[in-house]
Design an enzyme around this catalytic site. Structure first.
Site, PDB file in Angstrom:
ATOM      1  N   GLY A  44       0.768  -1.251   0.000  1.00 28.65           N
ATOM      2  CA  GLY A  44       0.000   0.000   0.000  1.00 28.65           C
ATOM      3  C   GLY A  44       0.793   1.291   0.000  1.00 28.65           C
ATOM      4  O   GLY A  44       0.301   2.319  -0.470  1.00 28.65           O
ATOM      5  N   GLU A  98       4.369   3.623   6.071  1.00 25.65           N
ATOM      6  CA  GLU A  98       3.112   2.904   5.850  1.00 25.65           C
ATOM      7  C   GLU A  98       2.127   3.797   5.102  1.00 25.65           C
ATOM      8  O   GLU A  98       2.228   5.025   5.146  1.00 25.65           O
ATOM      9  CB  GLU A  98       2.481   2.542   7.212  1.00 25.65           C
ATOM     10  CG  GLU A  98       2.609   1.065   7.593  1.00 25.65           C
ATOM     11  CD  GLU A  98       1.681   0.144   6.808  1.00 25.65           C
ATOM     12  OE1 GLU A  98       1.367   0.421   5.635  1.00 25.65           O
ATOM     13  OE2 GLU A  98       1.281  -0.875   7.373  1.00 25.65           O
ATOM     14  N   ASP A  99       1.153   3.173   4.443  1.00 21.56           N
ATOM     15  CA  ASP A  99       0.086   3.952   3.810  1.00 21.56           C
ATOM     16  C   ASP A  99      -0.931   4.414   4.849  1.00 21.56           C
ATOM     17  O   ASP A  99      -1.359   5.568   4.858  1.00 21.56           O
ATOM     18  CB  ASP A  99      -0.606   3.147   2.699  1.00 21.56           C
ATOM     19  CG  ASP A  99      -1.085   1.765   3.166  1.00 21.56           C
ATOM     20  OD1 ASP A  99      -0.776   1.357   4.316  1.00 21.56           O
ATOM     21  OD2 ASP A  99      -1.783   1.098   2.385  1.00 21.56           O
ATOM     22  N   ASP A 102      -4.491   1.633  10.871  1.00 24.49           N
ATOM     23  CA  ASP A 102      -5.914   1.417  11.151  1.00 24.49           C
ATOM     24  C   ASP A 102      -6.034   0.844  12.574  1.00 24.49           C
ATOM     25  O   ASP A 102      -6.155   1.583  13.537  1.00 24.49           O
ATOM     26  CB  ASP A 102      -6.422   0.460  10.057  1.00 24.49           C
ATOM     27  CG  ASP A 102      -7.868   0.083  10.189  1.00 24.49           C
ATOM     28  OD1 ASP A 102      -8.671   0.555   9.378  1.00 24.49           O
ATOM     29  OD2 ASP A 102      -8.213  -0.692  11.073  1.00 24.49           O
ATOM     30  N   LYS A 130      -6.218   6.326  11.323  1.00 23.51           N
ATOM     31  CA  LYS A 130      -7.622   6.307  11.771  1.00 23.51           C
ATOM     32  C   LYS A 130      -7.607   6.172  13.289  1.00 23.51           C
ATOM     33  O   LYS A 130      -7.603   5.046  13.811  1.00 23.51           O
ATOM     34  CB  LYS A 130      -8.355   5.097  11.189  1.00 23.51           C
ATOM     35  CG  LYS A 130      -8.514   5.079   9.678  1.00 23.51           C
ATOM     36  CD  LYS A 130      -9.282   3.799   9.302  1.00 23.51           C
ATOM     37  CE  LYS A 130      -9.339   3.564   7.818  1.00 23.51           C
ATOM     38  NZ  LYS A 130      -9.914   2.242   7.487  1.00 23.51           N
ATOM     39  N   PHE A 151     -13.589   3.048   5.324  1.00 26.21           N
ATOM     40  CA  PHE A 151     -12.673   2.397   4.394  1.00 26.21           C
ATOM     41  C   PHE A 151     -12.358   3.354   3.243  1.00 26.21           C
ATOM     42  O   PHE A 151     -13.252   3.978   2.667  1.00 26.21           O
ATOM     43  CB  PHE A 151     -13.296   1.113   3.850  1.00 26.21           C
ATOM     44  CG  PHE A 151     -12.304   0.241   3.142  1.00 26.21           C
ATOM     45  CD1 PHE A 151     -11.418  -0.544   3.868  1.00 26.21           C
ATOM     46  CD2 PHE A 151     -12.240   0.220   1.760  1.00 26.21           C
ATOM     47  CE1 PHE A 151     -10.482  -1.341   3.223  1.00 26.21           C
ATOM     48  CE2 PHE A 151     -11.317  -0.577   1.101  1.00 26.21           C
ATOM     49  CZ  PHE A 151     -10.436  -1.358   1.836  1.00 26.21           C
ATOM     50  N   VAL A 152     -11.065   3.496   2.943  1.00 30.29           N
ATOM     51  CA  VAL A 152     -10.641   4.401   1.877  1.00 30.29           C
ATOM     52  C   VAL A 152      -9.780   3.671   0.854  1.00 30.29           C
ATOM     53  O   VAL A 152      -9.164   2.651   1.172  1.00 30.29           O
ATOM     54  CB  VAL A 152      -9.865   5.627   2.436  1.00 30.29           C
ATOM     55  CG1 VAL A 152     -10.778   6.537   3.242  1.00 30.29           C
ATOM     56  CG2 VAL A 152      -8.670   5.194   3.282  1.00 30.29           C
ATOM     57  N   ASP A 158      -5.845  -0.083  -1.647  1.00 28.27           N
ATOM     58  CA  ASP A 158      -6.667  -0.873  -2.562  1.00 28.27           C
ATOM     59  C   ASP A 158      -7.912  -1.455  -1.907  1.00 28.27           C
ATOM     60  O   ASP A 158      -8.026  -1.524  -0.681  1.00 28.27           O
ATOM     61  CB  ASP A 158      -5.850  -2.052  -3.102  1.00 28.27           C
ATOM     62  CG  ASP A 158      -5.677  -3.154  -2.057  1.00 28.27           C
ATOM     63  OD1 ASP A 158      -5.267  -2.844  -0.934  1.00 28.27           O
ATOM     64  OD2 ASP A 158      -5.979  -4.329  -2.368  1.00 28.27           O
ATOM     65  N   ARG A 164      -5.669   1.282  -6.582  1.00 27.10           N
ATOM     66  CA  ARG A 164      -4.382   1.798  -6.101  1.00 27.10           C
ATOM     67  C   ARG A 164      -3.897   2.966  -6.952  1.00 27.10           C
ATOM     68  O   ARG A 164      -3.142   3.814  -6.495  1.00 27.10           O
ATOM     69  CB  ARG A 164      -3.309   0.697  -6.136  1.00 27.10           C
ATOM     70  CG  ARG A 164      -3.511  -0.425  -5.136  1.00 27.10           C
ATOM     71  CD  ARG A 164      -2.239  -1.267  -5.056  1.00 27.10           C
ATOM     72  NE  ARG A 164      -2.435  -2.575  -4.457  1.00 27.10           N
ATOM     73  CZ  ARG A 164      -2.418  -2.827  -3.140  1.00 27.10           C
ATOM     74  NH1 ARG A 164      -2.230  -1.850  -2.292  1.00 27.10           N
ATOM     75  NH2 ARG A 164      -2.592  -4.047  -2.691  1.00 27.10           N
TER      76      ARG A 164
END
Ligand code: IMP
Length: 176
Positions: A44, A98-99, A102, A130, A151-152, A158, A164
């Site tokens: 990600g 990191e992307d 969560d 988040k 959720f994004v 993805d 992506r």
């Protein structure tokens, strides 16, 4: 092809680029004069990573790790290493990129993994965080945007391998 997802833009491509430049500057200041190993967490973070390293105005060393914990739109609760970093980490200043954080499980799992190899220091960066989704305490040194517990997708993130390549972050509105 996935055609049942409704997406609405949450963070524009311009806002992402502005934030990434600011993060790159902050990282450059923090590690000025030090040898920095920047580790992208696949898959990600690949887009954030490639923009971020170009915004860090100093010599850096690049490597990657892979981790997987998500199944569909939910954390599986278990994290697996899918690719290990080849660079020896002992004595290095390591920045994990990191992307999104969560539940915090993946970042904590990777921090633990890296710490066992004796780096000189360990820092973390994530484009998105988040806060309401955190299931365990997880300090992130460089955060792009805090977002709600939705959720994004896009900009590397993805849903089942899709989306992506969107240049912006989009919120998934609903599924049918
Ligand atoms: P965590 O372990 O629950 O913190 O989740 C981290 C990983 O789950 C991220 O690196 C992503 O791959 C994935 N993930 C978490 N939230 C989202 C999301 O909203 N969209 C896409 N992927 C997500």
């Amino acid at each position: 092809m996935i055609d049942s997802m409704k997406l609405s833009q949450l963070i524009s491509a311009d806002d992402i680029q502005t934030k990434v430049c600011a993060l790159g500057e902050d990282i450059g200041k923090k590690f000025d004069g030090k040898e920095l190993l920047v580790v992208g967490i696949l898959k990600g973070s690949f887009m954030f990573y490639s923009d971020l390293i170009r915004a860090i105005d100093m010599d850096i060393y690049c490597d990657f790790m892979g981790a997987s914990s998500y199944a569909g739109m939910k954390s599986s609760g278990e994290c697996q290493l899918t690719l290990d970093c080849r660079t020896p980490l002992k004595g290095k200043h390591v920045l994990l990129v990191e992307d999104i954080v969560d539940t915090g499980l993946t970042m904590n799992f990777l921090k633990h993994h890296v710490r066992q190899r004796g780096p000189a220091s360990l820092s973390t960066a994530s484009l998105l965080l988040k806060p309401e989704a955190l299931k365990e305490e997880c300090d992130v040194d460089f955060v792009g945007f805090e977002i709600a517990n939705d959720f994004v997708v896009g900009y590397g993130l993805d849903y089942q391998g899709y989306y992506r390549n969107l240049p912006y972050i989009a919120q998934v509105q609903n599924m049918n």
